[in-house]
Motif scaffolding. Structure first.
Motif, short mmCIF file in Angstrom:
data_model
loop_
_atom_site.label_atom_id
_atom_site.label_comp_id
_atom_site.label_asym_id
_atom_site.label_seq_id
_atom_site.Cartn_x
_atom_site.Cartn_y
_atom_site.Cartn_z
N LEU A 123 96.63 108.53 139.86
CA LEU A 123 96.90 108.50 138.43
C LEU A 123 96.48 109.80 137.75
N VAL A 124 95.29 110.29 138.10
CA VAL A 124 94.80 111.52 137.47
C VAL A 124 95.61 112.72 137.91
N THR A 125 95.92 112.83 139.21
CA THR A 125 96.65 114.01 139.67
C THR A 125 98.11 113.99 139.23
N LYS A 126 98.69 112.81 139.14
CA LYS A 126 100.11 112.72 138.76
C LYS A 126 100.33 112.68 137.25
N ASN A 132 91.89 109.98 133.40
CA ASN A 132 90.59 110.44 133.89
C ASN A 132 89.49 109.61 133.25
N GLU A 133 88.54 109.13 134.06
CA GLU A 133 87.47 108.29 133.52
C GLU A 133 86.54 109.09 132.60
N LYS A 134 86.61 110.40 132.64
CA LYS A 134 85.79 111.24 131.77
C LYS A 134 86.63 111.87 130.66
N LYS A 135 87.70 111.20 130.30
CA LYS A 135 88.63 111.70 129.30
C LYS A 135 87.92 112.05 127.99
N LEU A 140 86.02 116.15 124.19
CA LEU A 140 84.93 116.67 123.37
C LEU A 140 84.62 118.12 123.72
N MET A 141 84.57 118.45 125.01
CA MET A 141 84.33 119.84 125.44
C MET A 141 85.45 120.75 124.94
#
Length: 173
Positions: A123-126, A132-135, A140-141
């Motif tokens: 899911l993240v790569t495609k 991403n669980e750290k979305k 924020l960054m």
């Protein structure tokens, strides 16, 4: 007048073995063989294979094709793990009876359940950051960088292997 000495690649070409050698190289690389292992198989040094790859694009392409094949096999395996799959196990039982030995084969259909880690990876790569669980942290960054609240700089640079750069965050407060 003597012609120039043929290198190994040119000797393969002259003898009609080039296509078979290139195919073998691609197959080995697609099965995780290293450049050193390929060189050993060919009976030459790794240094020689590096020189030959620089001079003969077809040889270099054989390595690249093997790498692409390996990548596709690995992604296929991750995909199968992500969606789950059915497989069959066979059990053979040999029994001693009064009339002799009797062989009984039993087959079981089994299901491999979907693997969450493989699902997340695909899911993240495609489909990107959305999965991403750290979305939230990443967004924020990104906002902090846009507002100029912090910057990212290279701590040091290794010219030999740029992939080993260390990056550190520096606050602008």
């Amino acid at each position: 007048m003597k012609g120039k000495m043929l290198d190994l690649y040119e000797k393969w070409e002259a003898s009609g073995h080039l296509d078979a050698k290139l195919k073998s190289i691609s197959e080995m690389v697609s099965k995780r063989a290293t450049q050193r292992q390929v060189a050993e198989y060919l009976g030459i040094t790794e240094k020689t294979i590096i020189k030959l790859r620089k001079v003969h694009p077809k040889l270099n392409n054989a390595f690249q094709y093997g790498d692409e094949e390996l990548k596709h096999k690995l992604l296929d395996a991750v995909y199968r793990r992500a969606i789950g799959f059915e497989y069959e196990e066979t059990q053979t039982v040999i029994e001693e009876t009064k009339t002799g030995t009797k062989k009984r084969i039993t087959k079981f259909k089994k299901q491999s359940l979907p693997d969450i880690a493989a699902i997340k990876y695909l899911l993240v790569t495609k489909f990107g950051i959305e999965y991403n669980e750290k979305k939230a942290e990443i967004e924020l960054m990104a906002k902090r960088l846009e507002r100029g609240e912090e910057e990212w700089i290279n701590e040091y640079r290794d010219e030999e292997n740029i992939g080993t750069d260390r990056v550190r965050k520096q606050s602008k407060k």
